[in-house]
Write a protein that holds these residues in place. Structure first.
Motif, PDB file in Angstrom:
ATOM      1  N   THR A 137       0.858  -1.120   0.072  1.00 12.15           N
ATOM      2  CA  THR A 137       0.152   0.033   0.231  1.00 12.15           C
ATOM      3  C   THR A 137       0.776   1.244  -0.016  1.00 12.15           C
ATOM      4  O   THR A 137       1.843   1.364   0.690  1.00 12.15           O
ATOM      5  CB  THR A 137      -0.731   0.061   1.334  1.00 12.15           C
ATOM      6  OG1 THR A 137      -1.761  -1.282   0.996  1.00 12.15           O
ATOM      7  CG2 THR A 137      -2.035   1.245   1.320  1.00 12.15           C
ATOM      8  N   HIS A 138       0.571   2.052  -1.003  1.00 11.85           N
ATOM      9  CA  HIS A 138       1.423   3.494  -1.138  1.00 11.85           C
ATOM     10  C   HIS A 138       0.584   4.348  -0.479  1.00 11.85           C
ATOM     11  O   HIS A 138      -0.709   4.483  -0.835  1.00 11.85           O
ATOM     12  CB  HIS A 138       1.636   3.757  -2.597  1.00 11.85           C
ATOM     13  CG  HIS A 138       2.395   2.651  -3.172  1.00 11.85           C
ATOM     14  ND1 HIS A 138       3.813   2.286  -2.870  1.00 11.85           N
ATOM     15  CD2 HIS A 138       1.866   1.830  -4.061  1.00 11.85           C
ATOM     16  CE1 HIS A 138       4.162   1.149  -3.624  1.00 11.85           C
ATOM     17  NE2 HIS A 138       3.090   0.950  -4.311  1.00 11.85           N
ATOM     18  N   ARG A 139       0.899   5.355   0.351  1.00 10.80           N
ATOM     19  CA  ARG A 139       0.284   6.433   1.338  1.00 10.80           C
ATOM     20  C   ARG A 139       0.924   7.484   1.168  1.00 10.80           C
ATOM     21  O   ARG A 139       2.147   7.717   1.090  1.00 10.80           O
ATOM     22  CB  ARG A 139       0.183   6.107   2.652  1.00 10.80           C
ATOM     23  CG  ARG A 139      -0.639   4.805   3.003  1.00 10.80           C
ATOM     24  CD  ARG A 139      -0.605   4.587   4.581  1.00 10.80           C
ATOM     25  NE  ARG A 139      -1.547   3.543   4.771  1.00 10.80           N
ATOM     26  CZ  ARG A 139      -0.994   2.023   4.970  1.00 10.80           C
ATOM     27  NH1 ARG A 139       0.108   1.893   4.458  1.00 10.80           N
ATOM     28  NH2 ARG A 139      -1.891   1.229   4.984  1.00 10.80           N
TER      29      ARG A 139
ATOM     30  N   GLU B 128      -4.748   5.974  -0.343  1.00 10.73           N
ATOM     31  CA  GLU B 128      -3.935   4.604   0.024  1.00 10.73           C
ATOM     32  C   GLU B 128      -4.307   3.846  -1.168  1.00 10.73           C
ATOM     33  O   GLU B 128      -5.263   3.617  -1.454  1.00 10.73           O
ATOM     34  CB  GLU B 128      -4.800   4.034   1.226  1.00 10.73           C
ATOM     35  CG  GLU B 128      -4.487   4.715   2.663  1.00 10.73           C
ATOM     36  CD  GLU B 128      -4.961   3.708   3.884  1.00 10.73           C
ATOM     37  OE1 GLU B 128      -5.308   2.748   3.572  1.00 10.73           O
ATOM     38  OE2 GLU B 128      -5.077   4.405   4.850  1.00 10.73           O
ATOM     39  N   ASP B 129      -3.107   3.615  -1.985  1.00 13.80           N
ATOM     40  CA  ASP B 129      -3.241   3.002  -3.391  1.00 13.80           C
ATOM     41  C   ASP B 129      -2.631   1.443  -2.863  1.00 13.80           C
ATOM     42  O   ASP B 129      -1.534   1.412  -2.870  1.00 13.80           O
ATOM     43  CB  ASP B 129      -2.259   3.912  -4.296  1.00 13.80           C
ATOM     44  CG  ASP B 129      -2.616   3.489  -5.634  1.00 13.80           C
ATOM     45  OD1 ASP B 129      -2.694   2.117  -5.834  1.00 13.80           O
ATOM     46  OD2 ASP B 129      -2.426   4.049  -6.575  1.00 13.80           O
ATOM     47  N   GLU B 130      -3.419   0.642  -3.401  1.00 15.10           N
ATOM     48  CA  GLU B 130      -2.976  -0.694  -3.179  1.00 15.10           C
ATOM     49  C   GLU B 130      -2.634  -1.546  -4.811  1.00 15.10           C
ATOM     50  O   GLU B 130      -2.598  -2.545  -4.713  1.00 15.10           O
ATOM     51  CB  GLU B 130      -3.790  -1.620  -2.406  1.00 15.10           C
ATOM     52  CG  GLU B 130      -3.943  -1.219  -0.980  1.00 15.10           C
ATOM     53  CD  GLU B 130      -5.001  -2.040  -0.131  1.00 15.10           C
ATOM     54  OE1 GLU B 130      -5.573  -2.820  -0.654  1.00 15.10           O
ATOM     55  OE2 GLU B 130      -5.107  -1.939   1.164  1.00 15.10           O
TER      56      GLU B 130
END
Length: 108
Positions: free
Chosen positions: A2-4, A50-52
């Motif tokens: 996950t990119h936050r 929040e990119d998964e």
């Protein structure tokens, strides 16, 4: 992974614009009323991402920039990237500062 990250917008946005931004993004987004980091008298909206889905943090930030372009006259005066976890060599992670620098180049 996950990119936050967070994008601070140049102004407050309305409900219709929030819907447009959610539809334009592949990430899970939340909207927070905030103030401009350089002038606490200016109310703005901050978008927390929040990119998964996106493989790298750089691509996730670029996708966030593209989503914001879906709303006319909206710009991004601020980007915040929290510390990213370090992953073993050859894996993802540890790219937060590099991604933020690359994304800032794209925004300018």
């Amino acid at each position: 992974m996950t990119h936050r990250f967070s994008l601070v917008l140049n102004r407050e946005i309305n409900d219709r614009e929030k819907v447009t931004l959610k539809e334009a993004s592949c990430a899970d987004v939340s909207f927070v009323d905030d103030t401009l980091p350089t002038n606490a008298d200016v109310p703005v909206t901050r978008i927390d991402f929040e990119d998964e889905v996106t493989p790298t943090l750089t691509e996730a930030i670029e996708a966030g920039f593209e989503a914001v372009k879906a709303v006319p006259e909206l710009s991004i005066p601020g980007l915040s990237v929290p510390a990213q976890p370090i992953v073993a060599e050859g894996g993802e992670g540890g790219e937060g500062e590099q991604a933020a620098n690359e994304a800032a180049k794209v925004a300018s």
